[in-house]
Every structure is written in C-alpha cells, then in structure tokens.
Design an enzyme around this catalytic site. Sequence first.
Site, mmCIF file in Angstrom:
data_model
loop_
_atom_site.group_PDB
_atom_site.id
_atom_site.type_symbol
_atom_site.label_atom_id
_atom_site.label_comp_id
_atom_site.label_asym_id
_atom_site.label_seq_id
_atom_site.Cartn_x
_atom_site.Cartn_y
_atom_site.Cartn_z
ATOM 1 N N ASN A 89 0.820 -1.200 0.000
ATOM 2 C CA ASN A 89 0.000 0.000 0.000
ATOM 3 C C ASN A 89 0.858 1.257 0.000
ATOM 4 O O ASN A 89 1.057 1.868 -1.050
ATOM 5 C CB ASN A 89 -0.948 -0.013 1.195
ATOM 6 C CG ASN A 89 -1.944 1.125 1.159
ATOM 7 O OD1 ASN A 89 -1.914 1.952 0.256
ATOM 8 N ND2 ASN A 89 -2.806 1.179 2.140
ATOM 9 N N ASP A 90 1.408 1.610 1.159
ATOM 10 C CA ASP A 90 2.139 2.871 1.272
ATOM 11 C C ASP A 90 3.288 2.998 0.263
ATOM 12 O O ASP A 90 3.586 4.098 -0.193
ATOM 13 C CB ASP A 90 2.700 3.031 2.685
ATOM 14 C CG ASP A 90 1.592 3.260 3.706
ATOM 15 O OD1 ASP A 90 0.545 3.822 3.319
ATOM 16 O OD2 ASP A 90 1.760 2.870 4.863
ATOM 17 N N VAL A 91 3.900 1.852 -0.075
ATOM 18 C CA VAL A 91 5.066 1.922 -0.967
ATOM 19 C C VAL A 91 4.675 2.219 -2.412
ATOM 20 O O VAL A 91 5.533 2.372 -3.265
ATOM 21 C CB VAL A 91 5.890 0.614 -0.930
ATOM 22 C CG1 VAL A 91 6.431 0.356 0.453
ATOM 23 C CG2 VAL A 91 5.079 -0.564 -1.415
#
Lengths: 103, 465
Positions: free
Chosen positions: B394-396
């Site tokens: 997700n965040d990456v």
Amino acid sequence: MEIDPFIFRLSIFILSIFIGYYVVWSVTPSLHTPLMSVTNAISSVIIVGAIIAALAVKSGNLFDTANIFGFLAIILAAVNIFGGFLVTQRMLAMYKKKKKDKK
Amino acid sequence: MISENLLAIFYLISGVLFILALRGLSSPETSRQGNLFGIIGMAIAIVVTIISVGNFSTGFLYLLILLVLGGSIGAFIAYKIPMTAMPELVAGFHSLVGLAAVFVAISAFLNPEIFNLGFSGNIKIASLIEMSLGAAIGAITFTGSIIAFLKLRGIMSGSPITFFGQHYLNLTLGLILFGLIFYLCKTQVDTWFWTIIIISFLLGVLLIIPIGGADMPVVISMLNSYSGWAAAGIGFTLENTALIITGALVGSSGAILSYIMCKGMNRSFFNVILGGWGATDQTSLGKSKEQKPVKSGNSDDAAFLMKNASSVIIVPGYGMAVAQAQHALREMVDVLKKNGVKVTYAIHPVAGRMPGHMNVLLAEANVPYDEVFELEEINNDFANCDVAYVIGANDVTNPVAKTDPQSPIYGMPILDVEKSKSVLFVKRSLSPGYAGIDNDLFYRDNTLMLFSDAKKMTEDIIKSL
C-alpha cells in the site's frame, strides 16, 4: 615500550568492521533475509566463551554458579547455531534460476 | 591441550571462514557454498575450544548433551517454521544471542581467573569495561528482541506505545548505565554489575515499545547489529579473535541493513528509533477526507485485463505474507505466462517486515529469482507495462510521496505503479495503510480495486483465467 595486546585486538576489530562494511554492501538485496539469519548463526560463536566458562573447574565443583551460566549459554548458542545455519540453508535452497527449457 | 598460539590461528581461520560466508551471499549461486564455509568455521571454533579446555571428564559429557539438546531444538524450529514467520524467528534468535552474551559475561565476572582477567574483586579495568558493555548490549538485545518478537507474532499490538517523557527516561537510563560502569570499575562491587544488567533489560523493552509494526525491518536490523556488538564486547573480554571478527561483521551488517531500510522509507535512523509514525500523523490527516469515487471490479475483470496484457508487473507487500498468497500468486503467473504474458515482480526495499522478506516468500513459491527486481531496477518499466498487480502493498505505491510535501511519507522512494496503463489493487478495504494516510492511487481512473483477501482473489482470478 611494547604495544599492549589490546591495541592488536582493537586493530582486528576496526579492520573487520571495514571488511563487514564492504562485504555486506555487495550482498544482493534479495538475500537480505538469509544474510540476517546467517549473521545470527555466526554471532553464536560466542559459544566458545560459554564452553570455557562451563568446563573450567575452579574448586573441584563443576556446578559452581559461573559454570551453570556457562552451560545455559551453551544451550542458547547451540539452538542458534543449528537453527540459524539450517534455516539459512533451507532458504537458500529455494532460490532458483529460471528454467531454460520452458514448456 | 594445544598451544595458545595455535589456538589463536584456528580462531583466525574461523573468522576468515565467516567473512567468506557473508561474501557468498553476493549472489544466490555462491550463497550455499558460503553457508557451508560458515558451518565449517563454527565447527572449527567449537572443536578447538573443547580441545583447548582439555577437560574430557563429566563436564564434557554435559557439554555434548547440551549441544545435542540445543541443536535439536534449533534444527526442529528451522525445519518447521513457515517462511512467512521468518521475521519472528530471526527476532527470537537474536534474543538468544543477546542472552547468551549476558550469561557468558556473568560467568566471566563471577569466575575471572579462568579467562585470565584477574581475580574476583580485582578484575582488570579494561576487562570490566568490556564485559559490562557486552552484558549491557546483550541484555538490551535480549529484551528488545523479545518485544519485537511479540509484536511480529501479533501477541502484542503492533501499534507504538508512547508515554510522556519516554525519551528523557531512556536517555537518563542510558546515562545511568555509563555511570554504573564507571562505579563498577572504581569499586569492583558486584551490586553495580547486576544493576547494569537489570537496567539494560529494562532499557531494551523501553527502546522497542514505541516503534510500530511497519518499522520492524529497521528494528530487526538494528537488533541484529546490537547482537554483533555484544559478541564483540565479549570477544574483547575473552581475547578471542573469532568473536571479535564475527562481532564486527555482524555489527556492521546490521547497521548497513538498518541504513538501507531507513533510506527505503526516507526517514532518519533517529526518527524511527524515537518512535511511532502513525501515532502522530493519524489525527491530522485522513479524518476530513471526503468520499471519492472508486472503481471496483471482480476477478473476471482482473482476469480479462491481465490475459490481454502483454506485460504485467506484480507488486507484493506484507498483505501477501499475511494471506499466505505467494503460492496462489505463482500459479496465477504460470497461467498468464502460458498465455504469452511477460510477468515480472517489483519489490520495494521495505516491503514486508524484514529486509528481503518478499524475496524469500517468492523463492518459497518457486519464483525464479531472476524475475524479481528491486525498486531501482524496475521502476522505469512501469511506464511501459499494461497491468500492475498490487497485492498486499500500500504505502510503498502511494504517489503522494512524490507530490505532497505535507505528507508524512513525502520523499519516500515509491514504486511508480500509477504510470502503468492500469492498476489492479487487491485489498480488503479502502482503509489507509500503516502510515495512516490515504492512498491517492485508489481514486485514479486507471485503478481497479479488487476488494478481497489477497489469496482468495488470486485464486478466483486463476479460475476466471
């Protein structure tokens, strides 16, 4: 004046840090997990200290407090040595190249 | 009995073999040989130590029993552990090294004669400093790794535990530690030695509890490094070359891994150590988000898109590990390849819970390692790829890291997933990732959300294909 042996050990230590630095930078990122498990296994070489501590008999009594701590450290280090190397081996065995003969 | 000099040479040889063991890891082909070097080095160190002690009476028997006992426990764990649990395993093993270092230090303190360190109550100052440092770092490694283990295992909540004045408390404890080592050297009173160990145990807990789940790659690397420094400290005490070399190798290895992980998140080491990411940011962000339109699809849509693509890049993340979806993923890729689709994998440095976590899982699922690429190698390929299949990451992938200077992850290197023609995002809900921020990618026109468990969705896609 003679050089204190400590200085020699310090030299080994500092130079090993540099070796570690260059060797670890050349480790491919995909093998970082095996790197951690193998470093964990080799740091268990502390078992040599544990063996000396456990087996040295000072006052004819093998189960002096100091010996007992040595024996305990042997178990812990042994778990690590076998566990660390074997799990590394298990992981490394999984890294395979693409098969040339693709169906 | 063997002479001291010969003994030292053997320790040097095992030290060199350990260097070669790490050197082998520069490529998967040489890595297995490297591991063998490590094993030989360890065997040499153990055998010559036993010979040098030269005590083949009852003690030796106990030694063998304990070696076999510990060894079988280790071997059992090594064969039983699922690959997804590797971060916990490594954390658990670190704690053992730490505790072993503490025990050896205690033993040396109680019985300094056998290590030629002086006499009880009159130990050489240098040795005292070395053994207390070794014991302190070992103790911090021990409790710190246990906390890390509990967090990774999910027994303890992964969210950061912070309280007022935490950092000052840690700082004070750290200073007290140095004060105690000083007093120990001055007075040789054993109370100080025990106090040093107890405070270090406490410090280990306090240092790790404020660090959140997704920062675990940094924590594990850091503890790896600590276990090395502890071993080196003991190595100086015991005047043992193998331990000093190994300690230095492991210490620098862990430090480099921590650095790589921090760089992967664009955060400074201290920023990670000083605790919680999500803790501070969640309140200011995310709450006022209005509902934006999201396109969602099912497995048939996904199968259709991928079958007609010419190239697909797979972006795995921690969610894939949780769902154990790596085998299903490989099967899906096999089907796609049969349809002539070119498939590669893109791995972010901090994907998962430890360095290289995703690589091991893919390797377990028989994905050839030359189809798996790191961020720098593959990031330009997203622009030419038809479908990016984001599974459990997700965040990456959050483009906000490039566009919004206000965002807490601004500047973090991300995989340029949004550049591909279409993005398939497998996720259970729209909830934000660990960083507590919304992923802009969800709302892009070329994104199709697949709301499901990573494994189930992948299996459904296989069926639809």
